[in-house]
Motif scaffolding. Structure first.
Motif, PDB file in Angstrom:
ATOM      1  N   ILE A   1       0.840  -1.201   0.000  1.00 13.19           N
ATOM      2  CA  ILE A   1       0.000   0.000   0.000  1.00 13.19           C
ATOM      3  C   ILE A   1       0.875   1.252   0.000  1.00 13.19           C
ATOM      4  N   ALA A   2       1.952   1.217   0.807  1.00 14.17           N
ATOM      5  CA  ALA A   2       2.866   2.366   0.863  1.00 14.17           C
ATOM      6  C   ALA A   2       3.596   2.558  -0.465  1.00 14.17           C
ATOM      7  N   LEU A   3       3.946   1.472  -1.146  1.00 17.52           N
ATOM      8  CA  LEU A   3       4.622   1.576  -2.445  1.00 17.52           C
ATOM      9  C   LEU A   3       3.671   2.129  -3.515  1.00 17.52           C
ATOM     10  N   ALA A   4       2.411   1.709  -3.468  1.00 15.66           N
ATOM     11  CA  ALA A   4       1.438   2.220  -4.439  1.00 15.66           C
ATOM     12  C   ALA A   4       1.258   3.729  -4.280  1.00 15.66           C
ATOM     13  N   ALA A   5       1.357   4.215  -3.049  1.00 14.89           N
ATOM     14  CA  ALA A   5       1.267   5.660  -2.813  1.00 14.89           C
ATOM     15  C   ALA A   5       2.462   6.395  -3.406  1.00 14.89           C
TER      16      ALA A   5
END
Length: 292
Positions: free
Chosen positions: A129-133
């Motif tokens: 999720i943090a990488l997608a952000a």
């Protein structure tokens, strides 16, 4: 009995079902499996079925190339039909040099795939999720399909497009399921494998090369690659029933040898161990180093 063409896990199979079986609950599980779960009209053919479903006491047998699944009537009419038939197609996947694995995958900014592996609760989803952000593209949470091209290169086929994400304000509540966006529309070349461990006690963030692979790492990879062909994730008694079922007789010596070859190919990718105290720190490390 009625014959259908089943498409799931990036392969297709000829599926025979009992007359008037309600498949709506299985089709509702479409977003819970890599490649979805779709039934289409089967063309007229005399080819033997890949999977045949009957009702009765739970059992799994193989006759020539047909997987015979006997499920209790209530189970056959539930979403377990999707999970059980997905598992039954794992032999077809591995014959086509693809394998279902317990992992999370993303596509980095350069278009290459990164595979996040680790135990349940290791922080794969929160890191994704943090990488997608940060501009990366989701390619599957928890379940993905890993494949091998004809030239020996590895590819990631899009996996499960949803993720169960816990509300930090309600730590004991069931985790609501979210649709992952943006999501990959096709396979991507695998460039990097990262075994993730995210925990607040890990004060010192680190990225350590895992190659050459240790014996323990090879054993963990063998277990990951053999999980679905042994049927362990899908007890034929039902997902909501007692979590027990026989080991499925889907494997062959040839497929076992291919999985060993696949581990050697994984060792040829960049392979690291990532430790971080929180998903944001883990994502920062991965973004900084990319797929190179």
């Amino acid at each position: 009995m009625t014959t259908h063409r089943l498409i799931t896990g990036h392969v297709s199979a000829l599926l025979v079902l009992p007359e008037k079986l309600d498949t709506a609950p299985a089709q509702a599980a479409d977003r819970s499996l890599p490649g979805g779960w779709t039934l289409k009209a089967a063309p007229d053919t005399k080819t033997a079925a890949d999977i045949e479903i009957t009702t009765g006491a739970a059992a799994v047998t193989i006759e020539q190339d047909t997987v015979h699944l006997r499920l209790p009537a209530a189970v056959a009419a539930s979403d377990t039909l999707a999970y059980a038939t997905y598992t039954a197609t794992e032999r077809i996947r591995q014959q086509q040099h693809k394998a279902t694995v317990h992992a999370t995958a993303l596509i980095a900014l350069d278009g290459q795939a990164v595979l996040l592996i680790g135990m349940k609760g290791a922080g794969k989803t929160s890191t994704a999720i943090a990488l997608a952000a940060r501009g990366w593209t989701h390619a599957g949470d928890d379940l993905i399909v890993l494949g091998e091209r004809g030239d020996g290169g590895l590819v990631v086929w899009p996996g499960k497009p949803t993720a169960a994400i816990r509300d930090p304000t309600r730590p004991l509540a069931p985790k609501p399921r979210h649709l992952l966006e943006p999501f990959a529309t096709g396979p991507a070349a695998l460039a990097r494998v990262v075994r993730v461990a995210v925990h607040p006690d890990l004060a010192q963030a680190s990225m350590t090369p895992a190659v050459p692979l240790s014996v323990n790492e090879r054993l963990r990879l063998h277990e990951m690659l053999a999980r679905y062909i042994s049927g362990l994730p899908t007890p034929v008694t039902g997902v909501s029933g007692v979590p027990y079922g026989p080991v499925w007789p889907l494997d062959t010596p040839g497929l076992a040898r291919w999985r060993s070859h696949l581990i050697t190919a994984l060792a040829g990718c960049r392979f690291d161990y990532l430790h971080a105290s929180d998903p944001e720190t883990a994502a920062d490390l991965l973004t900084k180093e990319g797929t190179t």
